[in-house]
Design a protein around this motif. Structure first.
Motif, PDB file in Angstrom:
ATOM      1  N   ALA A  84      -9.018  -8.321 -34.402  1.00  0.00           N
ATOM      2  CA  ALA A  84      -8.657  -6.959 -34.026  1.00  0.00           C
ATOM      3  C   ALA A  84      -8.041  -7.060 -32.636  1.00  0.00           C
ATOM      4  CB  ALA A  84      -9.884  -6.048 -34.021  1.00  0.00           C
ATOM      5  N   ALA A 118      -9.807   0.130 -34.234  1.00  0.00           N
ATOM      6  CA  ALA A 118      -8.838  -0.883 -33.832  1.00  0.00           C
ATOM      7  C   ALA A 118      -7.449  -0.525 -34.355  1.00  0.00           C
ATOM      8  CB  ALA A 118      -9.264  -2.255 -34.347  1.00  0.00           C
ATOM      9  N   GLY A 161      -5.327 -13.069 -39.188  1.00  0.00           N
ATOM     10  CA  GLY A 161      -4.764 -12.190 -38.165  1.00  0.00           C
ATOM     11  C   GLY A 161      -3.257 -12.138 -38.225  1.00  0.00           C
ATOM     12  N   CYS A 165     -15.772  -9.996 -36.919  1.00  0.00           N
ATOM     13  CA  CYS A 165     -14.604  -9.387 -36.297  1.00  0.00           C
ATOM     14  C   CYS A 165     -14.462  -9.935 -34.878  1.00  0.00           C
ATOM     15  CB  CYS A 165     -14.745  -7.866 -36.251  1.00  0.00           C
ATOM     16  SG  CYS A 165     -13.393  -7.015 -35.403  1.00  0.00           S
ATOM     17  N   SER A 181      -7.494   0.100 -41.887  1.00  0.00           N
ATOM     18  CA  SER A 181      -7.969   0.563 -40.576  1.00  0.00           C
ATOM     19  C   SER A 181      -8.992   1.683 -40.709  1.00  0.00           C
ATOM     20  CB  SER A 181      -6.782   1.049 -39.735  1.00  0.00           C
ATOM     21  OG  SER A 181      -5.851   0.020 -39.516  1.00  0.00           O
ATOM     22  N   ARG A 240     -12.901  -9.015 -31.784  1.00  0.00           N
ATOM     23  CA  ARG A 240     -12.333  -7.770 -31.272  1.00  0.00           C
ATOM     24  C   ARG A 240     -11.925  -7.904 -29.807  1.00  0.00           C
ATOM     25  NH1 ARG A 240     -13.790  -3.931 -27.868  1.00  0.00           N
ATOM     26  NH2 ARG A 240     -13.103  -1.772 -28.203  1.00  0.00           N
ATOM     27  N   ALA A 267      -5.368  -4.836 -37.232  1.00  0.00           N
ATOM     28  CA  ALA A 267      -6.768  -5.126 -37.563  1.00  0.00           C
ATOM     29  C   ALA A 267      -7.108  -4.593 -38.947  1.00  0.00           C
ATOM     30  CB  ALA A 267      -7.697  -4.519 -36.520  1.00  0.00           C
ATOM     31  N   TYR A 274      -8.452  -6.836 -41.889  1.00  0.00           N
ATOM     32  CA  TYR A 274      -9.723  -6.541 -42.547  1.00  0.00           C
ATOM     33  C   TYR A 274      -9.541  -6.479 -44.061  1.00  0.00           C
ATOM     34  CZ  TYR A 274     -14.057  -3.969 -43.630  1.00  0.00           C
ATOM     35  OH  TYR A 274     -15.262  -3.557 -44.144  1.00  0.00           O
TER      36      TYR A 274
END
Length: 335
Positions: free
Chosen positions: A281, A254, A164, A23, A243, A25, A258, A262
């Motif tokens: 994220a 997040a 993303g 991740c 999420s 982030r 995100a 994921y």
């Protein structure tokens, strides 16, 4: 030691969730975009300290631009969506940025068109203002070179799949570009909401989607479509489920984009351990608590969700569709 808070909060965290799953982030990802763009404008002489920068934002970019202006001694004016909440409004006010919000609208296209129209009016009244054009100007790519450098140093050698939100093009597209420039084998999976023109889903509405920043009802001209290998269109329900599962299984709190990333990453990596998968994220989950996370008891288990694989934009349908973008058949209403 950092010389300004903007430099501190821009730093991403690379969190290894599985041996081949990472991740990327951020507290607020677009600070890279804003800082890189503002530095370029100052270095090129396009703006000077004391000038006013103006742009439209649904939230994250507003904070990023306000901090960049604070860092470099510039004034900031934001034409904001109604999604700019009280917490951010107060921050902007104290930072010295001015904010005006357009009339509430359930229609994403109308919301964005109203904001762009208002910017045009302001620029006519104040020709010395500089419009940042986060949706169109490729200067917003520049700041992400640092992110790519961090990833290249810290992620083991070998092929990488980056997942993303597409957004204005200056995140997944920019990071992938700089990683490829460094010699990395990078495939890119972009996330889109339904209703976005960027990858041709404007004919499929999703009235519940509140992550407008990853897609658009108006054209984003700094999106380089040829950078993307796969596209996933994800609705609010699936993004929320992703999420909630991300928080439950990893502790990462997040934003909705995100969660969508994921969910998409887990699907893309199934049965393929030859690559390292990195999903973005872009922000924390705080501004999504009331409108999204509060509904967590109704979130679906992600093991029950799977995308509808398509070969033509005519086949797009909620709640989740996916396609190999390079092989896509695109009708007249597509990108």
């Amino acid at each position: 030691m950092h010389s300004h808070i903007a430099e501190a909060i821009k730093q991403p965290d690379l969190i290894r969730l599985q041996p081949d799953l990472i991740c990327l982030r951020f507290e607020t990802m677009k600070i890279y975009s804003a800082l890189g763009a503002v530095r370029h404008l100052l270095d090129s002489g396009a703006v000077k300290p004391g000038d006013t920068l103006i742009d439209s934002s649904s939230g994250i970019y507003a904070q990023a631009l306000a901090l960049a202006c604070h860092r470099y001694g510039l004034k900031c004016h934001i034409v904001g969506s109604t999604t700019v909440d009280r917490t951010l409004r107060v921050q902007l006010e104290i930072l010295g940025a001015t904010l005006e919000q357009v009339e509430p609208s359930k229609n994403l296209r109308l919301d964005q068109e109203l904001r762009v129209r208002r910017i045009a009016e302001i620029l006519e009244e104040n020709p010395s203002y500089h419009w940042m054009r986060q949706y169109h100007d490729e200067i917003h790519y520049y700041g992400y070179r640092e992110v790519a450098d961090v990833m290249d140093r810290e992620i083991p050698a070998g092929p990488v799949t980056l997942v993303g939100g597409v957004g204005s093009g200056a995140s997944t597209g920019a990071i992938a570009t700089y990683l490829r420039d460094s010699g990395r084998d990078v495939s890119v999976v972009g996330i889109q909401p339904f209703g976005s023109v960027t990858f041709g889903s404007e004919h499929v509405p999703d009235p519940d989607m509140i992550i407008a920043g990853i897609g658009s009802a108006i054209e984003f001209r700094n999106v380089r479509h040829d950078l993307y290998d796969r596209i996933h269109w994800v609705n609010f329900e699936c993004a929320l489920s992703g999420s909630v599962e991300l928080l439950r299984s990893t502790g990462v709190f997040a934003g909705l984009s995100a969660g969508a990333a994921y969910l998409t990453t887990l699907w893309e990596r199934r049965g393929n351990s030859s690559r390292t998968y990195v999903f973005i994220a872009a922000d924390t989950g705080h501004r999504y608590v009331e409108d999204a996370y509060a509904q967590h008891r109704g979130a679906k288990g992600i093991e029950t969700l799977r995308p509808h694989e398509i070969t033509s934009l005519d086949e797009l349908k909620p709640p989740w569709s996916a396609a190999s973008w390079r092989d896509m058949s695109r009708p007249a209403h597509g990108s």
